[in-house]
Write a protein that holds these residues in place. Structure first.
Motif, PDB file in Angstrom:
ATOM      1  N   GLN A   1     -40.863 -14.867   0.370  1.00 37.26           N
ATOM      2  CA  GLN A   1     -41.548 -14.790  -0.923  1.00 37.26           C
ATOM      3  C   GLN A   1     -43.038 -14.727  -0.673  1.00 37.26           C
ATOM      4  OE1 GLN A   1     -40.077 -18.034  -3.455  1.00 37.26           O
ATOM      5  NE2 GLN A   1     -39.221 -16.437  -4.750  1.00 37.26           N
TER       6      GLN A   1
ATOM      7  N   SER B   1     -43.818 -17.842   1.813  1.00 36.77           N
ATOM      8  CA  SER B   1     -42.797 -18.873   2.017  1.00 36.77           C
ATOM      9  C   SER B   1     -42.325 -18.820   3.456  1.00 36.77           C
ATOM     10  CB  SER B   1     -41.624 -18.652   1.070  1.00 36.77           C
ATOM     11  OG  SER B   1     -40.996 -17.422   1.358  1.00 36.77           O
TER      12      SER B   1
ATOM     13  N   VAL C   1     -46.743 -14.532  -2.739  1.00 40.45           N
ATOM     14  CA  VAL C   1     -47.384 -14.715  -4.035  1.00 40.45           C
ATOM     15  C   VAL C   1     -48.878 -14.497  -3.874  1.00 40.45           C
ATOM     16  CG1 VAL C   1     -47.792 -16.266  -5.966  1.00 40.45           C
ATOM     17  CG2 VAL C   1     -45.601 -16.346  -4.749  1.00 40.45           C
TER      18      VAL C   1
ATOM     19  N   ASN D   1     -48.178  -8.273   2.432  1.00 40.95           N
ATOM     20  CA  ASN D   1     -46.837  -8.064   2.970  1.00 40.95           C
ATOM     21  C   ASN D   1     -46.964  -8.074   4.483  1.00 40.95           C
ATOM     22  OD1 ASN D   1     -44.091  -7.305   3.338  1.00 40.95           O
ATOM     23  ND2 ASN D   1     -44.168  -6.096   1.460  1.00 40.95           N
TER      24      ASN D   1
ATOM     25  N   THR E   1     -39.382  -5.642   0.091  1.00 44.21           N
ATOM     26  CA  THR E   1     -39.662  -6.478  -1.076  1.00 44.21           C
ATOM     27  C   THR E   1     -41.141  -6.801  -1.160  1.00 44.21           C
ATOM     28  OG1 THR E   1     -37.460  -7.461  -0.946  1.00 44.21           O
ATOM     29  CG2 THR E   1     -39.120  -8.646  -2.219  1.00 44.21           C
TER      30      THR E   1
ATOM     31  N   GLN F   1     -35.322 -16.309   2.928  1.00 38.97           N
ATOM     32  CA  GLN F   1     -35.788 -15.224   2.073  1.00 38.97           C
ATOM     33  C   GLN F   1     -37.305 -15.284   1.974  1.00 38.97           C
ATOM     34  OE1 GLN F   1     -34.027 -15.205  -1.809  1.00 38.97           O
ATOM     35  NE2 GLN F   1     -35.157 -13.426  -2.501  1.00 38.97           N
TER      36      GLN F   1
ATOM     37  N   GLY G   1     -44.391  -8.702  -3.571  1.00 39.14           N
ATOM     38  CA  GLY G   1     -44.727  -9.685  -4.594  1.00 39.14           C
ATOM     39  C   GLY G   1     -45.214  -8.981  -5.857  1.00 39.14           C
ATOM     40  N   GLN G   2     -45.709  -9.782  -6.791  1.00 39.20           N
ATOM     41  CA  GLN G   2     -46.149  -9.214  -8.069  1.00 39.20           C
ATOM     42  C   GLN G   2     -47.548  -8.619  -7.984  1.00 39.20           C
ATOM     43  OE1 GLN G   2     -46.492 -12.372  -7.315  1.00 39.20           O
ATOM     44  NE2 GLN G   2     -48.563 -12.886  -8.008  1.00 39.20           N
TER      45      GLN G   2
END
Length: 114
Positions: free
Chosen positions: A3, A25, A5, A96, A103, A1, A105-106
């Motif tokens: 991730q 990640s 950040v 990204n 998906t 998955q 990130g924040q």
């Protein structure tokens, strides 16, 4: 998955600089081309820079000559050096893949005061 950040945002005066980081990640090689994007309040998210796994870079006209994208495959980090910041650079910044995954990130908020 996957991730992602983002970090490094903040408040800066016009003409100042910031360096954003994006920690990914997993192996960044599996990510291929990575990009930075930004979204200002009430506006769509826009592409601003991308870098291939071999280091080729492309920039949006709005940031060309002021922003520099780079990547460090160990660790898995993508950077965005932002110089000569302008109030119109105020936005939330995201990293990204390019093209982006669904998906996100924040993001990290960048605010440039005049």
């Amino acid at each position: 998955q996957v991730q992602l950040v983002e970090s490094g945002g903040g408040l800066v005066q016009a003409g100042g600089s910031l360096r954003l980081s994006c920690a990914a990640s997993g192996s960044i090689f599996s990510f291929g081309t990575m990009g930075w994007y930004r979204q200002a309040p009430g506006k769509q998210r826009d592409f601003i820079a991308r870098i291939t796994s071999s280091g080729l870079k492309v920039y949006a006209d709005s940031v060309k000559g002021r922003f520099t994208i780079s990547r460090d495959n160990t660790p898995n980090t993508v950077y965005l050096q932002m110089n000569s910041l302008k109030p119109e650079d105020t936005a939330t910044y995201y990293c990204n893949k390019y093209p982006p995954l669904a998906t996100w990130g924040q993001g990290t908020q960048v605010t440039v005061s005049s």
